[in-house]
Design a protein around this motif. Structure first.
Motif, PDB file in Angstrom:
ATOM      1  N   PRO A   1       0.907  11.936   4.262  1.00  0.00           N
ATOM      2  CA  PRO A   1       0.718  10.504   4.383  1.00  0.00           C
ATOM      3  C   PRO A   1       0.974   9.979   5.824  1.00  0.00           C
ATOM      4  CG  PRO A   1       1.923  11.076   2.466  1.00  0.00           C
ATOM      5  CD  PRO A   1       2.009  12.339   3.156  1.00  0.00           C
ATOM      6  N   MET A   2       0.448   8.931   6.205  1.00  0.00           N
ATOM      7  CA  MET A   2       0.720   8.426   7.358  1.00  0.00           C
ATOM      8  C   MET A   2       0.578   6.952   7.163  1.00  0.00           C
ATOM      9  SD  MET A   2      -1.166   8.806  11.365  1.00  0.00           S
ATOM     10  CE  MET A   2      -2.572   8.141  10.922  1.00  0.00           C
ATOM     11  N   ILE A   3       1.831   6.136   8.037  1.00  0.00           N
ATOM     12  CA  ILE A   3       1.627   4.545   8.115  1.00  0.00           C
ATOM     13  C   ILE A   3       1.534   4.168   9.566  1.00  0.00           C
ATOM     14  CG2 ILE A   3       3.126   2.526   7.334  1.00  0.00           C
ATOM     15  CD1 ILE A   3       4.423   4.436   5.359  1.00  0.00           C
ATOM     16  N   VAL A   4       0.659   3.230   9.745  1.00  0.00           N
ATOM     17  CA  VAL A   4       0.506   2.478  11.001  1.00  0.00           C
ATOM     18  C   VAL A   4       0.746   1.324  10.900  1.00  0.00           C
ATOM     19  CG1 VAL A   4      -1.194   2.387  12.982  1.00  0.00           C
ATOM     20  CG2 VAL A   4      -1.050   4.363  11.896  1.00  0.00           C
ATOM     21  N   SER A   5       1.787   0.767  11.635  1.00  0.00           N
ATOM     22  CA  SER A   5       1.867  -0.801  11.768  1.00  0.00           C
ATOM     23  C   SER A   5       1.518  -1.310  13.339  1.00  0.00           C
ATOM     24  CB  SER A   5       3.446  -1.105  11.275  1.00  0.00           C
ATOM     25  OG  SER A   5       3.616  -2.379  11.633  1.00  0.00           O
ATOM     26  N   TRP A   6       0.710  -2.355  13.394  1.00  0.00           N
ATOM     27  CA  TRP A   6       0.614  -3.105  14.860  1.00  0.00           C
ATOM     28  C   TRP A   6       0.142  -4.499  14.504  1.00  0.00           C
ATOM     29  CZ3 TRP A   6      -3.427  -1.192  18.975  1.00  0.00           C
ATOM     30  CH2 TRP A   6      -2.901  -1.562  20.290  1.00  0.00           C
ATOM     31  N   PRO A   7       1.132  -5.055  14.031  1.00  0.00           N
ATOM     32  CA  PRO A   7       0.855  -6.503  13.333  1.00  0.00           C
ATOM     33  C   PRO A   7       0.114  -7.434  14.390  1.00  0.00           C
ATOM     34  CG  PRO A   7       3.249  -6.248  13.543  1.00  0.00           C
ATOM     35  CD  PRO A   7       2.669  -5.094  14.307  1.00  0.00           C
ATOM     36  N   SER A   8      -0.126  -7.361  15.679  1.00  0.00           N
ATOM     37  CA  SER A   8      -0.850  -8.134  16.546  1.00  0.00           C
ATOM     38  C   SER A   8      -2.472  -7.612  16.454  1.00  0.00           C
ATOM     39  CB  SER A   8      -0.536  -8.490  17.595  1.00  0.00           C
ATOM     40  OG  SER A   8      -0.707  -7.149  18.545  1.00  0.00           O
ATOM     41  N   HIS A   9      -2.720  -6.673  15.825  1.00  0.00           N
ATOM     42  CA  HIS A   9      -4.106  -6.170  16.001  1.00  0.00           C
ATOM     43  C   HIS A   9      -4.738  -5.622  14.623  1.00  0.00           C
ATOM     44  CE1 HIS A   9      -2.777  -5.472  20.064  1.00  0.00           C
ATOM     45  NE2 HIS A   9      -3.897  -5.152  20.243  1.00  0.00           N
TER      46      HIS A   9
END
Length: 763
Positions: free
Chosen positions: A432-440
């Motif tokens: 599994p992988m989680i990616v967070s980049w709120p402004s994008h």
């Protein structure tokens, strides 16, 4: 006077220009006079800096994690920190690794396939072939190096499994340590694993003294150090973006966790691994991290059904999983602290978080019964190291290098088959992988199902930072990236597949993905240490349509032989293109430390963690340790030790009495104590070990004799020794013990007297 000054200015300018030419640099200033008054304006050097909108980057990689381990992807281990990140970010359900430690990390850092980066296998098993050197070549620079030279602050915390074994000693060289590969700072350990209670750590390249905190544990230490580094960067250079790479030792064996975290799971796994998978499978469908049409793959033949086990076995195995779950939950908490700190203190600069849940699937290297020492099979001690009911109270604590049953590795890899190393199947390679980049990210909480590989992370990060891998780094032409930029997938879930083909190979277990199809060949299971007699050409290949078969459940090889042959041919073509050849299915014989030509070592206090693979070899032979200095009957502390809780020996003084401890991987512990204290002002102390076995016999015992200034001060017998490994995670120390303790002596046991040197002689 004016003309004189003018001539001097011309001469000075010419001198600067000539010096610049000789140094290979263009002259920076051409209007330099005798003083600042008759010189042109100066141009101070400007430090490189990325664009103002370049994000902070937090890259996290856990170790030995199954797809169905954490709650965020349907597992039974609650993971609130992961849940929070996934809620504001994205969950990736078809992300892939190389199936084992070092190779995945080399691929992650360089953006090249693991064989192209020199890591076709873990560095401890490296050979001289191009794909298996265990050395990241200068032609495959890391993405961190590019960020660093562009003005990013960079730091690495935790596991480093990419420094060549031959360079991991106290004398270096250090250009293949993290600080030589694009990181300003490193705080962590070298090798595949670390004792969570007493790890061997480095601050950059300097050994870190053992902690005296009775509550010390590595997970917490790494989180504390990472947060402190972020705060330092933001305090002193608030406009400078950073890359923080956190590579935990968790959840790789040994499975260590604070008792209160283990206690949270008491009784939670009493219904066993079959029930675990059924429940995880149902939760995964509810969460949408597997399709509704997915099938739960069957139990491998090697794993017994839970309801066929005795009550005693059920008790043992359930406790192993409680310990593993406590370790996992504690990891989520500590990593969550780092993520929260990054988000809270990032200020106006955006933060991109990439959280990879494992460098491979869960590990089945503990065997059926689990083990109190994961290296025991390599020393032919698997049966003796199997977990028993007597071991249960101490599992997870500092006394054992414990690992769980492979039944649980299979369970937490739900819904896939198999586990770490078996790269022919998704249980080893789909993480599994989680990616967070709120402004994008415009669709927080969404799921991405595009097929991606760990080599795709480097170009994705560089693109997010507004950069590309240069054609040359430090004057060395660079190999093209094998990874593809997946940033479009992050930004838009409707983006078509960016990765069409990907091969997999690990110790002759093979797989190939191409346009939705997957062909695979399994040669061996992970708990078999010696495999030289296997035949990779006798292995049956399988064929799957992953576009319709998410879990690799329906083998189509018999009904589509033409397609299978096409995929097999593609695998061999990819193998030839990526330095995979020659394939090599040996394990134990490649990893065993080779006997050294050198039989005489003079070592000095301050020698710390001299790696076993390149250091003195005391296995299966007669040897002597001779200490020089001035010794008194009141002296105490360590003279010389090798290894620790996972296996090793120690020669020390206890109130002037010589002691020799031998730890047979936690299975047996032997102690020989001198008959009396040494005399005051002794100049020489000796421990002589007379091996009792024949030249061809391995693992025999021997007689230990102590001498002070050549006079005997006691002797005794060690019944057995370790034939193949002492401890591949801890080295040799002189004058103190910098790793975990071999026995129950005061730790870290610095020597209290005048120790000048220790000589080891083997014959």
């Amino acid at each position: 006077m004016a003309s004189f000054r003018k001539r001097r200015m011309v001469c000075a300018t010419a001198f600067v220009a000539i010096g610049a030419i000789l140094s290979g640099a263009a002259p920076a200033q051409t209007d330099v006079g005798l003083t600042f008054k008759d010189s042109g304006p100066s141009h101070p050097p400007v430090a490189p800096h990325p664009s103002s909108d370049a994000p902070n980057i937090v890259l996290i990689m856990l170790d030995d994690v199954g797809y169905g381990q954490f709650g965020t992807f349907g597992g039974a281990v609650p993971s609130p920190a992961m849940d929070a990140l996934a809620k504001e970010g994205l969950r990736f359900t078809r992300f892939h690794t190389t199936g084992i430690c070092s190779p995945t990390r080399a691929a992650l850092l360089t953006g090249r396939n693991h064989h192209n980066a020199g890591f076709g296998i873990n560095g401890e098993m490296a050979t001289g072939y191009d794909g298996y050197t265990g050395v990241i070549p200068s032609s495959t620079a890391t993405f961190a190096k590019v960020l660093q030279e562009s003005g990013y602050a960079t730091a690495w915390f935790g596991k480093n499994h990419n420094t060549p074994v031959s360079e991991a000693g106290p004398a270096g060289p250090f250009n293949h340590w993290p600080t030589g590969m694009g990181f300003d700072h490193f705080y962590g350990f070298n090798g595949w694993g670390a004792d969570q209670w007493s790890p061997v750590l480095y601050n950059d390249t300097t050994p870190v003294p053992p902690s005296t905190d009775p509550d010390y544990i590595l997970n917490t230490d790494l989180a504390d150090k990472a947060i402190a580094w972020m705060h330092k960067v933001q305090s002193t250079a608030p406009g400078k973006p950073y890359l923080l790479y956190l590579a935990t030792g968790a959840t790789h064996a040994p499975h260590h966790a604070p008792p209160e975290w283990i206690a949270k799971f008491k009784g939670k796994f009493d219904d066993g691994w079959d029930a675990y998978r059924e429940k995880a499978f149902a939760r995964q469908k509810q969460l949408g991290v597997i399709p509704q049409t997915a099938k739960l793959t069957p139990r491998p033949d090697a794993i017994p059904a839970w309801d066929t086990l005795s009550a005693e076995k059920k008790r043992i195995y359930a406790r192993e999983m409680e310990v593993f779950a406590g370790f996992s939950a504690h990891t989520d908490y500590e990593v969550g602290r780092v993520i929260k700190a990054a988000q809270e203190q990032s200020g106006s600069r955006d933060t991109l978080v990439i959280y990879i849940l494992g460098d491979n699937g869960a590990s089945a290297e503990g065997g059926l019964d689990g083990t109190i020492n994961e290296l025991a099979p390599g020393n032919f001690l698997a049966a003796e190291a199997a977990v028993t009911t007597e071991n249960l109270p101490k599992l997870g604590g500092p006394d054992y290098d414990n690992h769980m049953s492979y039944g649980w590795a299979w369970a937490v890899d739900a819904p896939f088959r198999y586990y770490k190393q078996v790269v022919s199947h998704l249980g080893a390679i789909r993480n599994p992988m989680i990616v967070s980049w709120p402004s994008h990210i415009k669709d927080p909480g969404a799921v991405r199902s595009q097929f991606l590989h760990v080599i795709d992370i480097a170009p994705t990060i560089l693109d997010a930072a507004g950069m590309k891998m240069p054609e040359s780094v430090d004057g060395v032409p660079q190999k093209p990236l094998d990874g593809v930029d997946a940033l479009p997938v992050v930004l838009d879930g409707k983006t078509p597949e960016v990765r069409k083909i990907q091969y997999f190979e690990m110790m002759a277990n093979r797989g190939i993905f191409a346009n939705g199809w997957f062909a695979s060949a399994k040669i061996s299971d992970p708990w078999i240490p010696y495999r030289a007699n296997l035949d990779p050409f006798a292995v049956k290949w399988e064929l799957y349509n992953l576009d319709k078969d998410f879990t690799q459940a329906d083998d189509l090889a018999d009904v589509m032989p033409g397609k299978l042959q096409q995929m097999k041919d593609l695998w061999w073509a990819q193998a030839g293109r990526n330095n995979v050849l020659p394939i090599d299915w040996r394990v134990g014989t490649r990893m065993n430390p080779k006997p050294k030509d050198r039989n005489h070592y003079v070592l000095y206090p301050g020698t710390i963690n001299y790696p076993e693979l390149i250091g003195p070899d005391v296995r299966n032979r007669t040897w002597t340790a001779t200490a020089k200095g001035t010794f008194n009957a009141s002296d105490k502390g360590m003279i010389v030790t090798q290894g620790g809780v996972s296996g090793g020996w120690a020669f020390y003084l206890r109130d002037g009495v010589p002691v020799f401890d031998y730890n047979l991987m936690g299975i047996h512990r032997y102690r020989v104590t001198g008959s009396h204290a040494i005399p005051d002002n002794a100049k020489s102390l000796e421990m002589r070990f007379a091996y009792s076995g024949k030249a061809s016999e391995q693992g025999a015992g021997g007689v230990v004799s102590f001498y002070a200034d050549g006079k005997p001060v006691g002797k005794g017998t060690i019944e057995r020794t370790l034939p193949n490994f002492i401890s591949l995670t801890e080295g040799l120390d002189v004058g103190a013990d910098y790793g975990s303790p071999v026995a129950d002596y005061p730790f870290p046991a610095p020597f209290s007297g005048d120790l000048q040197s220790v000589t080891l002689d083997m014959r």
